[in-house]
Structure formats: C-alpha cells, structure tokens
Design a protein around this motif. Structure first.
Motif, mmCIF file in Angstrom:
data_model
loop_
_atom_site.group_PDB
_atom_site.id
_atom_site.type_symbol
_atom_site.label_atom_id
_atom_site.label_comp_id
_atom_site.label_asym_id
_atom_site.label_seq_id
_atom_site.Cartn_x
_atom_site.Cartn_y
_atom_site.Cartn_z
ATOM 1 N N GLN A 172 80.068 20.995 60.043
ATOM 2 C CA GLN A 172 78.615 20.907 60.009
ATOM 3 C C GLN A 172 78.209 19.599 59.347
ATOM 4 O O GLN A 172 78.828 19.160 58.365
ATOM 5 C CB GLN A 172 77.994 22.072 59.236
ATOM 6 N N LEU A 173 77.157 18.979 59.879
ATOM 7 C CA LEU A 173 76.632 17.738 59.323
ATOM 8 C C LEU A 173 75.126 17.881 59.166
ATOM 9 O O LEU A 173 74.454 18.421 60.040
ATOM 10 C CB LEU A 173 76.946 16.558 60.255
ATOM 11 N N MET A 174 74.605 17.395 58.054
ATOM 12 C CA MET A 174 73.167 17.406 57.821
ATOM 13 C C MET A 174 72.759 16.092 57.168
ATOM 14 O O MET A 174 73.461 15.579 56.293
ATOM 15 C CB MET A 174 72.786 18.566 56.904
ATOM 16 N N ILE A 175 71.652 15.518 57.606
ATOM 17 C CA ILE A 175 71.073 14.371 56.913
ATOM 18 C C ILE A 175 69.612 14.687 56.603
ATOM 19 O O ILE A 175 68.941 15.412 57.339
ATOM 20 C CB ILE A 175 71.164 13.061 57.740
ATOM 21 N N ASP A 176 69.149 14.168 55.465
ATOM 22 C CA ASP A 176 67.776 14.402 55.030
ATOM 23 C C ASP A 176 67.243 13.109 54.430
ATOM 24 O O ASP A 176 67.928 12.457 53.642
ATOM 25 C CB ASP A 176 67.734 15.519 53.985
ATOM 26 N N LEU A 177 66.038 12.704 54.841
ATOM 27 C CA LEU A 177 65.406 11.508 54.309
ATOM 28 C C LEU A 177 64.039 11.885 53.758
ATOM 29 O O LEU A 177 63.222 12.495 54.463
ATOM 30 C CB LEU A 177 65.247 10.428 55.385
ATOM 31 N N GLU A 178 63.805 11.516 52.511
ATOM 32 C CA GLU A 178 62.533 11.828 51.865
ATOM 33 C C GLU A 178 61.880 10.548 51.359
ATOM 34 O O GLU A 178 62.490 9.777 50.619
ATOM 35 C CB GLU A 178 62.746 12.782 50.693
ATOM 36 N N ARG A 179 60.644 10.323 51.769
ATOM 37 C CA ARG A 179 59.876 9.172 51.285
ATOM 38 C C ARG A 179 58.969 9.650 50.158
ATOM 39 O O ARG A 179 58.093 10.489 50.360
ATOM 40 C CB ARG A 179 59.041 8.560 52.418
ATOM 41 N N VAL A 180 59.212 9.140 48.977
ATOM 42 C CA VAL A 180 58.487 9.589 47.791
ATOM 43 C C VAL A 180 57.243 8.736 47.574
ATOM 44 O O VAL A 180 57.292 7.504 47.668
ATOM 45 C CB VAL A 180 59.387 9.524 46.540
ATOM 46 N N VAL A 181 56.138 9.394 47.290
ATOM 47 C CA VAL A 181 54.875 8.707 47.022
ATOM 48 C C VAL A 181 54.371 9.136 45.651
ATOM 49 O O VAL A 181 54.333 10.327 45.340
ATOM 50 C CB VAL A 181 53.812 9.037 48.097
#
Length: 297
Positions: free
Chosen positions: A115-124
C-alpha cells in the motif's frame, strides 16, 4: 456705524486665514504608513510574509508510473485494464484541494500486499504576526514529536532559525491512511528504489531486516538531511494479524508552508517473512525526493 462693522469683520477674516494655513501646513505621512496619533507615539503595523505555495498539485498524477511499478509489484501480474486502474490511484476526500490533497494505491501479489499513500498539506497562518512557513513548522514539529523518534527533537536538524521548536503550539495535521479516507498522523521519507528485488523478500545482505523483526543499525527512525527544510523517517513493524507481519515506513518533510507525508506499507503473504527495512525505506525516500523536486519546479 460703518467703522464698527469693519472692525467686527476683520478679526473673523483673520481667524479663517489661520485655520486655512494650519490645514495646509499640517504634518501628514506621505509614504502610506498608518500612524497612531494617540499618546505613546506613532506605530507601524507589520504583517508576516505569506507562504511560498498558494496551491497544490494533483496528487494521483504526481507519482511517476515507473515508480508505481516498483512500489506496487503485485500490479504487474494484473490484466492491462486492471493495472491502469491500480496505477490511477484513489484520491483522498478533502474539503479544499488548495489546502489538502492526497492519493492512495494498493496492489497484491502472491508474495505480499503493498500500500502507498501520499498526503500534501498547505498550511496557512491566520495570525498576521506569524508567517505561513513558521506555522507549518509548528504543525511539522507536532508530527515529529508524535513519531517518538529515539533521538533528536523536532527542532534538531534543518530547522530554520526563528521557527518554533518541537514544543510549538501548532495545530495537528494529517495524512491519509487508505485510499479515499483522511485521518491525522505524520511521517514519511524515502530515496532510491532498488529494482529486481521481490517484494517482501529479505535481501540476504547485512543491511536487511534481522529475522527477529528489529530495525537494523543505521535504519532506525531518525531525522533526515537534504530533504526539504526539515524531514524525518519512521519505521514501524507490527502484526497485522495472526498470520503475517506488516511494516510501514513513513517519510514526512516540510518545504516552506507545505508538509508532505509518504507512507509505504508491505505485508508479506508468508507469516515467517519479515518485510525488509532498507528496501522499503529506500523506496519511500526516493518517492519523497521526487515530490520535493516537483514542489521546487
């Protein structure tokens, strides 16, 4: 009567001229700065710099097909149409794709399930005195602290001066645990991806995972250098069930105001096989480096 009227008019005219003169010569800021005329002297408001990133790229198309083939060896034995579906991935459910995106993939072979997961979060940051990057560092620091690395704290390596330390008060951030779901967590990083090694099969070299399932020396969870502004890697071996063991390698890094998480999991089909730490770490770190390069394009 006329002289008296003339005397009453002249003082009024003089007063009017004084007012006009005062209005024309009154001091005022000419550079657009806002000053405070209240007791205590003039003050100028300052606003922290906005983050480098204003949007996020589409996640499911961010992983090259060549890397997906190496990360998901089980897909190679599937019919072409099923392979295409596996490689497309499943986008995570988010409420604002300018602030959070993710994607997950899964494939199973006779040897193992990956299983592969990627997550990108742009913080403001909503505090005008705190920059987006500093706010992102607070979020990252909480992730690193939650990972419980055996050594250095979240502020130990690569933390830019002036950014909050691991004890920062940032809000939690998240990552996806499976295709289509979003939860909170933190971790991932990777590099190179050796080819030709069957998934789930120990390499037999001294750098492979020991038979007792412990992580080899030098491959323990740790802070990573040369990946984003700050990064760390976590490696967890846990039994998914009575019949098999499961290893999850996570790499988390921050670049300015974006935090990226890569999570790569392998569960061998045979209960006596222990997933290889080095192989999984190399592949996860390789993908993390690719995502970092994409952010800096």
């Amino acid at each position: 009567m006329q002289p008296k009227a003339r005397k009453a008019y002249v003082p009024g005219l003089a007063a009017l001229l004084v007012v006009v003169a005062a209005g024309c010569s009154g001091g005022g800021a000419t550079d657009g700065a806002v000053t405070d005329t209240k007791p205590g002297g003039p003050t100028t408001a300052t606003t922290a710099q906005p983050g480098k990133y204003r949007t996020l790229r589409e996640p499911c198309g961010s992983v090259p097909r060549s890397m997906l083939k190496d990360l998901l060896p089980g897909a190679a034995s599937l019919p072409e149409d099923q392979q295409t579906k596996v490689y497309q991935g499943t986008a995570s459910v988010t409420y604002d794709t300018d602030r959070r995106v993710g994607c997950g993939w899964k494939a199973t072979s006779l040897d193992a399930s990956n299983q592969l997961m990627i997550d990108l979060e742009r913080v403001v940051s909503y505090d005008p005195a705190v920059s987006d990057a500093d706010r992102a560092q607070e979020v990252y620091a909480k992730k690193e602290t939650a990972a419980g690395l055996p050594s250095s704290p979240a502020s130990a390596s690569g933390t830019p001066s002036g950014t909050p330390s691991a004890s920062g008060t940032g809000t939690g951030a998240g990552t996806n645990t499976a295709p289509g779901t979003t939860t909170q967590t933190g971790s991932p990083s990777g590099s190179g991806n050796p080819s030709g090694t069957p998934s789930g099969t120990p390499t037999g070299s001294g750098s492979g995972t020991p038979s007792d399932g412990t992580t080899p020396d030098g491959l323990e969870p740790r802070v990573l250098d040369s990946l984003g502004d700050v990064a760390f890697l976590d490696d967890v071996l846990a039994r998914a069930g009575a019949a098999a063991q499961q290893r999850t390698v996570s790499v988390v890094f921050r670049t300015s105001n974006v935090i990226v998480t890569v999570r790569y999991t392998e569960q061998p089909a045979h209960p006596t096989v222990v997933p290889d730490s080095k192989e999984l770490q190399d592949k996860a770190r390789g993908l993390a480096r690719t995502l970092n390069e994409q952010l800096n394009e």
